[in-house]
Design a protein around this motif. Structure first.
Motif, PDB file in Angstrom:
ATOM      1  N   ILE A   4       0.816  -1.013  -0.061  1.00  0.00           N
ATOM      2  CA  ILE A   4       0.010   0.167   0.254  1.00  0.00           C
ATOM      3  C   ILE A   4       0.727   1.379   0.122  1.00  0.00           C
ATOM      4  CG2 ILE A   4      -2.065  -1.039   1.031  1.00  0.00           C
ATOM      5  CD1 ILE A   4      -0.398   0.999   3.353  1.00  0.00           C
ATOM      6  N   THR A   5       0.369   2.387  -0.617  1.00  0.00           N
ATOM      7  CA  THR A   5       0.834   3.646  -0.682  1.00  0.00           C
ATOM      8  C   THR A   5       0.118   4.698  -0.115  1.00  0.00           C
ATOM      9  OG1 THR A   5       2.285   2.941  -2.423  1.00  0.00           O
ATOM     10  CG2 THR A   5       2.241   5.227  -2.013  1.00  0.00           C
ATOM     11  N   TYR A  28      -3.722   3.494  -1.559  1.00  0.00           N
ATOM     12  CA  TYR A  28      -3.464   3.012  -2.939  1.00  0.00           C
ATOM     13  C   TYR A  28      -2.858   1.571  -2.733  1.00  0.00           C
ATOM     14  CZ  TYR A  28      -3.877   7.978  -4.801  1.00  0.00           C
ATOM     15  OH  TYR A  28      -4.442   9.147  -4.631  1.00  0.00           O
ATOM     16  N   ALA A  29      -3.451   0.642  -3.454  1.00  0.00           N
ATOM     17  CA  ALA A  29      -3.048  -0.826  -3.350  1.00  0.00           C
ATOM     18  C   ALA A  29      -2.199  -0.841  -4.639  1.00  0.00           C
ATOM     19  CB  ALA A  29      -4.088  -1.643  -3.373  1.00  0.00           C
ATOM     20  N   ASP A  30      -1.066  -1.720  -4.351  1.00  0.00           N
ATOM     21  CA  ASP A  30       0.033  -1.923  -5.395  1.00  0.00           C
ATOM     22  C   ASP A  30       0.331  -1.020  -6.452  1.00  0.00           C
ATOM     23  OD1 ASP A  30      -0.091  -4.475  -4.122  1.00  0.00           O
ATOM     24  OD2 ASP A  30      -1.866  -5.148  -5.144  1.00  0.00           O
ATOM     25  N   ALA A  31       0.240   0.430  -5.824  1.00  0.00           N
ATOM     26  CA  ALA A  31       0.613   1.551  -6.874  1.00  0.00           C
ATOM     27  C   ALA A  31       2.090   1.244  -7.537  1.00  0.00           C
ATOM     28  CB  ALA A  31       0.603   2.686  -6.337  1.00  0.00           C
ATOM     29  N   THR A  38      -5.474   2.466  -7.716  1.00  0.00           N
ATOM     30  CA  THR A  38      -6.510   1.891  -7.405  1.00  0.00           C
ATOM     31  C   THR A  38      -6.729   2.224  -5.671  1.00  0.00           C
ATOM     32  OG1 THR A  38      -6.512  -0.039  -8.573  1.00  0.00           O
ATOM     33  CG2 THR A  38      -7.795  -0.306  -6.598  1.00  0.00           C
ATOM     34  N   VAL A  39      -7.917   3.137  -5.634  1.00  0.00           N
ATOM     35  CA  VAL A  39      -7.879   3.691  -4.093  1.00  0.00           C
ATOM     36  C   VAL A  39      -8.878   2.366  -3.254  1.00  0.00           C
ATOM     37  CG1 VAL A  39      -9.084   5.458  -2.867  1.00  0.00           C
ATOM     38  CG2 VAL A  39      -7.884   5.877  -4.967  1.00  0.00           C
ATOM     39  N   VAL A  40      -8.155   2.156  -2.182  1.00  0.00           N
ATOM     40  CA  VAL A  40      -8.704   1.249  -1.397  1.00  0.00           C
ATOM     41  C   VAL A  40      -9.332   1.711  -0.169  1.00  0.00           C
ATOM     42  CG1 VAL A  40      -7.368  -0.746  -2.247  1.00  0.00           C
ATOM     43  CG2 VAL A  40      -6.366   0.535  -0.171  1.00  0.00           C
ATOM     44  N   ALA A  41      -8.933   3.034   0.231  1.00  0.00           N
ATOM     45  CA  ALA A  41      -9.434   3.775   1.345  1.00  0.00           C
ATOM     46  C   ALA A  41      -9.158   5.184   1.124  1.00  0.00           C
ATOM     47  CB  ALA A  41      -8.887   3.400   2.700  1.00  0.00           C
ATOM     48  N   ALA A  42      -9.887   6.119   1.887  1.00  0.00           N
ATOM     49  CA  ALA A  42      -9.745   7.527   1.422  1.00  0.00           C
ATOM     50  C   ALA A  42     -10.282   8.358   2.797  1.00  0.00           C
ATOM     51  CB  ALA A  42     -10.041   8.122   0.215  1.00  0.00           C
ATOM     52  N   ILE A  43      -9.699   9.226   2.905  1.00  0.00           N
ATOM     53  CA  ILE A  43     -10.381  10.401   4.127  1.00  0.00           C
ATOM     54  C   ILE A  43     -10.344  11.768   3.496  1.00  0.00           C
ATOM     55  CG2 ILE A  43     -10.547  11.444   6.612  1.00  0.00           C
ATOM     56  CD1 ILE A  43      -9.310   8.819   7.427  1.00  0.00           C
ATOM     57  N   HIS A  44     -11.381  12.233   3.300  1.00  0.00           N
ATOM     58  CA  HIS A  44     -11.378  13.545   2.629  1.00  0.00           C
ATOM     59  C   HIS A  44     -11.468  14.775   3.434  1.00  0.00           C
ATOM     60  CE1 HIS A  44     -12.078  11.759  -1.315  1.00  0.00           C
ATOM     61  NE2 HIS A  44     -12.656  10.824  -0.654  1.00  0.00           N
TER      62      HIS A  44
END
Length: 80
Positions: A4-5, A28-31, A38-44
């Motif tokens: 993850i990144t 991001y997963a496997d960026a 591919t966004v796997v989580a985010a906090i805006h």
């Protein structure tokens, strides 16, 4: 999750004649492996303090933070 990144996201908000820029964190997963975003989580909309949040993103990447802890880390960030 294999690799993850964390990244800083910039968002522009507008309401009536008022505009503001806010920053958040995306995971991001496997960026690095497949060069996708591919966004796997985010906090805006965490803060408008870009340098401070950029340091948190750097720290999350350095420590290889598991995404399951992201909300707790952001909560701690906002209370300090």
């Amino acid at each position: 999750m294999s690799n993850i990144t964390y990244g800083l996201i910039e968002e522009h908000y507008s309401l009536d004649n008022h505009e503001r820029i806010a920053y958040g964190i995306a995971v991001y997963a496997d960026a690095e492996e497949d060069h996708t975003a591919t966004v796997v989580a985010a906090i805006h909309d965490i803060t408008s303090d870009k340098p401070r949040l950029a340091e948190l993103v750097r720290l999350c990447n350095h420590l290889k933070l598991s995404p399951i802890h992201l909300e707790d880390v952001v909560d701690d960030f906002l209370t300090n």
